[in-house]
Write a protein that holds these residues in place. Sequence first.
Motif, PDB file in Angstrom:
ATOM      1  N   PRO A  42     -42.300  15.573 -23.895  1.00  0.00           N
ATOM      2  CA  PRO A  42     -41.183  16.067 -23.099  1.00  0.00           C
ATOM      3  C   PRO A  42     -41.551  17.103 -22.044  1.00  0.00           C
ATOM      4  O   PRO A  42     -40.789  17.321 -21.121  1.00  0.00           O
ATOM      5  N   HIS A  43     -42.729  17.737 -22.163  1.00  0.00           N
ATOM      6  CA  HIS A  43     -43.114  18.772 -21.193  1.00  0.00           C
ATOM      7  C   HIS A  43     -44.549  18.551 -20.738  1.00  0.00           C
ATOM      8  O   HIS A  43     -45.478  18.598 -21.533  1.00  0.00           O
ATOM      9  N   HIS A  94     -38.052  14.433 -12.638  1.00  0.00           N
ATOM     10  CA  HIS A  94     -37.453  14.272 -13.959  1.00  0.00           C
ATOM     11  C   HIS A  94     -37.602  15.562 -14.757  1.00  0.00           C
ATOM     12  O   HIS A  94     -38.612  16.250 -14.639  1.00  0.00           O
ATOM     13  N   PRO A  95     -36.607  15.898 -15.584  1.00  0.00           N
ATOM     14  CA  PRO A  95     -36.677  17.119 -16.381  1.00  0.00           C
ATOM     15  C   PRO A  95     -37.916  17.152 -17.279  1.00  0.00           C
ATOM     16  O   PRO A  95     -38.316  16.130 -17.828  1.00  0.00           O
ATOM     17  N   GLY A 117     -36.553  26.188 -18.921  1.00  0.00           N
ATOM     18  CA  GLY A 117     -35.862  24.910 -18.726  1.00  0.00           C
ATOM     19  C   GLY A 117     -35.331  24.377 -20.036  1.00  0.00           C
ATOM     20  O   GLY A 117     -35.603  24.902 -21.111  1.00  0.00           O
ATOM     21  N   THR A 118     -34.566  23.344 -19.926  1.00  0.00           N
ATOM     22  CA  THR A 118     -34.067  22.697 -21.129  1.00  0.00           C
ATOM     23  C   THR A 118     -35.014  21.570 -21.515  1.00  0.00           C
ATOM     24  O   THR A 118     -35.702  21.002 -20.670  1.00  0.00           O
ATOM     25  N   THR A 119     -35.057  21.257 -22.765  1.00  0.00           N
ATOM     26  CA  THR A 119     -35.885  20.137 -23.213  1.00  0.00           C
ATOM     27  C   THR A 119     -35.182  18.843 -22.833  1.00  0.00           C
ATOM     28  O   THR A 119     -34.020  18.639 -23.177  1.00  0.00           O
ATOM     29  N   PRO A 120     -35.863  17.987 -22.093  1.00  0.00           N
ATOM     30  CA  PRO A 120     -35.222  16.735 -21.685  1.00  0.00           C
ATOM     31  C   PRO A 120     -34.953  15.833 -22.883  1.00  0.00           C
ATOM     32  O   PRO A 120     -35.683  15.847 -23.860  1.00  0.00           O
ATOM     33  N   SER A 172     -35.938  10.552 -19.598  1.00  0.00           N
ATOM     34  CA  SER A 172     -37.315  10.170 -19.309  1.00  0.00           C
ATOM     35  C   SER A 172     -37.334   9.021 -18.311  1.00  0.00           C
ATOM     36  O   SER A 172     -36.539   8.097 -18.403  1.00  0.00           O
ATOM     37  N   PRO A 173     -38.285   9.048 -17.364  1.00  0.00           N
ATOM     38  CA  PRO A 173     -38.394   7.925 -16.439  1.00  0.00           C
ATOM     39  C   PRO A 173     -38.897   6.659 -17.133  1.00  0.00           C
ATOM     40  O   PRO A 173     -38.880   5.590 -16.556  1.00  0.00           O
TER      41      PRO A 173
END
Length: 128
Positions: free
Chosen positions: A49-50, A72-73, A95-98, A103-104
């Motif tokens: 996610p990051h 994308h986040p 930031g927030t966790t996507p 996700s792309p």
Amino acid sequence: TRRRRIGPQLYQQDFMPQAALQQAFATSRLIVARSGYSTVLDLATLGCPHVLFVPTPSQPEQEYLAERLTQHPGYQTQSQQHLDLKAAWQKRLSGTTPTPLQSPFNGKSLEETVRHLISTIKRPPNRL
């Protein structure tokens, strides 16, 4: 392969078998990686996610992929020349966790992901 500790809770590993890579992606809070095509495909299939992308200098395709994915986040990019891990970590924390839906690569097979990436890549301008 050798895992090298380079700071508190910070490790460098040049190569990992798929199972170890999947475990590392699943347990890491921030992945720092080149934005080469094969790395992007690893992220697509294993997920994380990051991610902080650091494109290889003078590689326009890596620069393009990094910029494209930062829309994308959870994804960010920095140049190798101006690498600031502290800033990347702070941005990750602020930031927030996507979610998987952001996700792309959500819900796509590897083949679909490759096709999608290829269809969205625009040819970089010729460099003289």
